[in-house]
Design an enzyme around this catalytic site. Structure first.
Site, PDB file in Angstrom:
ATOM      1  N   LYS A  30      10.538   0.021  13.304  1.00 56.78           N
ATOM      2  CA  LYS A  30      11.000   0.305  11.935  1.00 56.78           C
ATOM      3  C   LYS A  30      12.067   1.395  11.984  1.00 56.78           C
ATOM      4  O   LYS A  30      13.110   1.300  11.337  1.00 56.78           O
ATOM      5  CB  LYS A  30       9.837   0.814  11.073  1.00 56.78           C
ATOM      6  CG  LYS A  30       8.813  -0.229  10.712  1.00 56.78           C
ATOM      7  CD  LYS A  30       7.801   0.361   9.728  1.00 56.78           C
ATOM      8  CE  LYS A  30       6.563  -0.492   9.612  1.00 56.78           C
ATOM      9  NZ  LYS A  30       5.484   0.114   8.853  1.00 56.78           N
ATOM     10  N   GLU A  74      -3.147  -6.546  15.492  1.00 53.40           N
ATOM     11  CA  GLU A  74      -2.698  -5.233  15.005  1.00 53.40           C
ATOM     12  C   GLU A  74      -3.854  -4.229  15.130  1.00 53.40           C
ATOM     13  O   GLU A  74      -3.648  -3.037  15.309  1.00 53.40           O
ATOM     14  CB  GLU A  74      -2.197  -5.309  13.555  1.00 53.40           C
ATOM     15  CG  GLU A  74      -1.345  -4.107  13.162  1.00 53.40           C
ATOM     16  CD  GLU A  74      -0.696  -4.212  11.785  1.00 53.40           C
ATOM     17  OE1 GLU A  74      -1.414  -4.082  10.775  1.00 53.40           O
ATOM     18  OE2 GLU A  74       0.529  -4.411  11.704  1.00 53.40           O
ATOM     19  N   LYS A 103       0.844  -1.202   0.000  1.00 55.66           N
ATOM     20  CA  LYS A 103       0.000   0.000   0.000  1.00 55.66           C
ATOM     21  C   LYS A 103       0.880   1.254   0.000  1.00 55.66           C
ATOM     22  O   LYS A 103       0.683   2.164  -0.780  1.00 55.66           O
ATOM     23  CB  LYS A 103      -0.896  -0.045   1.237  1.00 55.66           C
ATOM     24  CG  LYS A 103      -1.832   1.108   1.353  1.00 55.66           C
ATOM     25  CD  LYS A 103      -2.758   0.892   2.536  1.00 55.66           C
ATOM     26  CE  LYS A 103      -3.407   2.180   2.956  1.00 55.66           C
ATOM     27  NZ  LYS A 103      -4.257   2.032   4.130  1.00 55.66           N
ATOM     28  N   HIS A 106      -2.440 -33.000  18.945  1.00 50.39           N
ATOM     29  CA  HIS A 106      -1.244 -33.768  19.324  1.00 50.39           C
ATOM     30  C   HIS A 106      -0.084 -32.843  19.634  1.00 50.39           C
ATOM     31  O   HIS A 106       1.060 -33.262  19.641  1.00 50.39           O
ATOM     32  CB  HIS A 106      -0.889 -34.742  18.201  1.00 50.39           C
ATOM     33  CG  HIS A 106      -2.015 -35.678  17.917  1.00 50.39           C
ATOM     34  ND1 HIS A 106      -2.153 -36.887  18.560  1.00 50.39           N
ATOM     35  CD2 HIS A 106      -3.095 -35.553  17.100  1.00 50.39           C
ATOM     36  CE1 HIS A 106      -3.265 -37.475  18.131  1.00 50.39           C
ATOM     37  NE2 HIS A 106      -3.854 -36.686  17.251  1.00 50.39           N
ATOM     38  N   ARG A 139      -4.563  -4.629   6.632  1.00 50.33           N
ATOM     39  CA  ARG A 139      -5.041  -5.941   7.092  1.00 50.33           C
ATOM     40  C   ARG A 139      -6.480  -6.233   6.657  1.00 50.33           C
ATOM     41  O   ARG A 139      -7.037  -7.274   7.002  1.00 50.33           O
ATOM     42  CB  ARG A 139      -4.866  -6.070   8.608  1.00 50.33           C
ATOM     43  CG  ARG A 139      -5.448  -4.941   9.422  1.00 50.33           C
ATOM     44  CD  ARG A 139      -4.942  -4.957  10.863  1.00 50.33           C
ATOM     45  NE  ARG A 139      -5.355  -3.784  11.614  1.00 50.33           N
ATOM     46  CZ  ARG A 139      -4.712  -2.633  11.651  1.00 50.33           C
ATOM     47  NH1 ARG A 139      -3.610  -2.488  10.948  1.00 50.33           N
ATOM     48  NH2 ARG A 139      -5.150  -1.639  12.372  1.00 50.33           N
TER      49      ARG A 139
END
Ligand code: F6P
Length: 548
Positions: free
Chosen positions: A513, A354, A207, A385, A269
């Site tokens: 970041k 988020e 984006k 399991h 998202r």
């Protein structure tokens, strides 16, 4: 005049009532609730066009539900739902509307100012996917492109990666799909090693088109193409860019004709419904993709139009809130009994955590209540399991969503019945558990001494009384996948309204970041003067020592 609402946790009347109900709920077992109400399954389950949501195995009764619903109404849930669908700027910290729902609306139902934009984008997406699928889109050497690599991360990766796998039964088998997200060079190197440059299409999905991981991987892929096809080859034919930052995409070298749009009113998202879903549309075709959109829209309609007591996403959210804020759950799990859905939980993790991993209210004041709890899970029956032991006997209560189909897309004998039985057995075992006295008696009957039976029965006892939801569909189709995704999107949104937080920003990921930029410079330079803590400095020194 705008109505005034009392936020859910500041509503003292509702909180008082819920605290009383919490005391009652903790003193009543799930099994006792079933014994007291023969119609409990019918009373606490909803069937929506073949999709069943059974929430009967929760510590709730009619009183709890009506109180939670009253709290949600007082908190202005209806009004916020309308605000979202109408395109009001409910993402207040970024001053953005939240309109991914418009992408799955039929043309007549879209907000009019976006109608042409969406129509145009979807037509371009159809043109791109058609020409790749019918092999009219050729690479630099005139060959069709059949190996598709999506390069993106977070919402620009998890959605398409999950959906392409989930719907691979419906995929055109002439095409091969790879998803590269990690900045670990191994990810792109290994994907490229499986592909042939002449027949590879690179979809660079971002984006912002400024995400380090994506740009680094895209650059590596570009170099790979150039070195294989030569500096004069028209490698632009091997790239599609999906972004809202057209300038950065063209600067990277992708021709403007090969770009599909993104917009600030679609969060990363929530972007699978947009051109970010291109790889899915290439896999299953435009009809399949439009069925996926229809599934999402079916849930939007249900969410907007159903009273809260029959509204699946609203109930999912209320139950989740009840379990985490009142019944002391400190994580949530989702287990999908469908191999095709093996990536569904990692997709949900971003959507959920988020979005709602925040601790500040919409107005900037701190939340005085707990918000989102960790979400984890995987694919049943494998998970049985692995970590179901913790669900059954661990000291923490983990409410579960089980997701299962009645029919397999690959039936063999009665294997699907076994799968379904496993899923139901887990949900039942969580609720009923196994009582110590019965176990002890059984051991005594088998000849163990009193002391041995006493000790072993303590280990074998299963406390039960642990809540779970069940979501049952008929058979996994694009429409059903659209329903499942939209259900969770709206659940997450409703929770954000109740916690009074903004589900659509993600400021928390920015600091890491930023810091990684200066740390990277320190790793690559001789300068040891970075003004930072001793641990970071020590680790930088260790890296340098081991890479010199
Ligand atoms: O870092 C978080 C994030 O911004 C996510 O919200 C987003 O899905 C991802 O990074 C990728 O962003 P972009 O599509 O802009 O590359």
């Amino acid at each position: 005049m705008k109505a005034e609402f009392t936020s859910f946790f500041n509503n003292t009347h509702i909180q008082k009532k819920l605290n009383e109900l919490e005391r009652r709920a903790k003193a009543t077992s799930l099994s006792a609730r079933f014994a007291a109400d023969k119609n409990r399954f019918d009373n606490f389950s909803i069937d929506l066009d073949g999709l069943l949501f059974d929430f009967s195995k929760n510590h709730i009764d009619a009183d709890t539900l009506s109180t939670l619903i009253a709290g949600a109404s007082d908190a202005g849930l209806t009004s916020l739902i309308n605000d979202m669908f109408e395109g009001k700027k409910i993402n207040n910290t970024e001053d953005r509307a939240v309109l991914h729902t418009a992408l799955r609306s039929p043309p007549g139902d879209r907000p009019s100012h976006l109608s042409a934009t969406i129509e145009n984008a979807q037509q371009n997406m159809n043109t791109f996917s058609d020409s790749i699928r019918n092999k009219a889109w050729l690479g630099a050497t005139g060959k069709p492109l059949t190996q598709i690599i999506n390069i993106g991360i977070g919402g620009s990766d998890l959605g398409p990666a999950m959906a392409v796998d989930a719907l691979s039964h419906y995929s055109d088998k002439d095409f091969e799909f790879h998803f590269v997200s990690n900045i670990d060079p191994t990810h792109i190197v290994e994907a490229l090693a499986k592909c042939t440059p002449e027949t590879t299409l690179l979809i660079v999905s971002s984006k912002s088109f400024s995400t380090l991981e994506t740009l680094s991987n895209a650059k590596a892929a570009k170099n790979w193409l150039v070195s294989a096809l030569g500096p004069d080859a028209n490698i632009g034919k091997h790239f599609i860019g999906i972004s809202s930052n057209i300038g950065a995409v063209t600067e990277f070298g992708i021709p403007e004709t090969n770009i599909l749009p993104m917009w600030d009113w679609v969060g990363g998202r929530y972007s699978l419904w947009s051109a970010i879903g291109l790889s899915l549309e290439i896999a299953i075709g435009k009809k399949g993709f439009s069925d996926f959109l229809r599934g999402g829209h079916c849930i939007d309609k249900h969410f907007r139009e159903s009273p809260f007591e029959n509204n699946i996403p609203v109930l999912m959210a209320l139950i989740s809130l009840w379990n985490s804020n009142y019944m002391d759950a400190d994580s949530n799990a989702v287990v999908c009994y469908e191999q095709f859905l093996h990536r569904f939980v990692s997709y949900l993790q971003q959507m959920d955590m988020e979005s709602n991993g925040k601790s500040v209210q919409r107005n900037g004041e701190p939340c005085l209540w707990k918000t989102a709890i960790p979400l984890w899970g995987g694919t049943g029956s494998d998970t049985q399991h692995s970590y179901h032991q913790l669900f059954h006997q661990g000291s923490r209560m983990v409410p579960l969503d089980f997701i299962v189909g009645a029919n397999s897309l690959n039936p063999i004998g009665d294997q699907q019945a076994f799968l379904f039985a496993n899923c139901l057995a887990q949900s039942k075992a969580l609720m009923t558990g196994q009582d110590k006295n019965t176990i002890k008696q059984d051991l005594l009957n088998k000849g163990l001494s009193e002391e041995e039976a006493e000790q072993l029965s303590s280990h074998k006892e299963i406390p039960g009384n642990r809540p779970s939801n069940m979501i049952v569909y008929n058979k996994l189709t694009p429409f059903v996948l659209g329903q499942l995704v939209a259900l969770y999107e709206h659940k997450v949104f409703v929770l954000s309204v109740l916690w009074n937080i903004n589900a659509f920003d993600q400021w928390g990921v920015e600091l890491g970041k930023e810091l990684s930029g200066s740390i990277k410079s320190a790793l690559l330079s001789n300068d040891t003067d970075l003004n930072t803590d001793a641990s970071t400095l020590g680790l930088i020194a260790r890296y340098k020592k081991q890479t010199s």
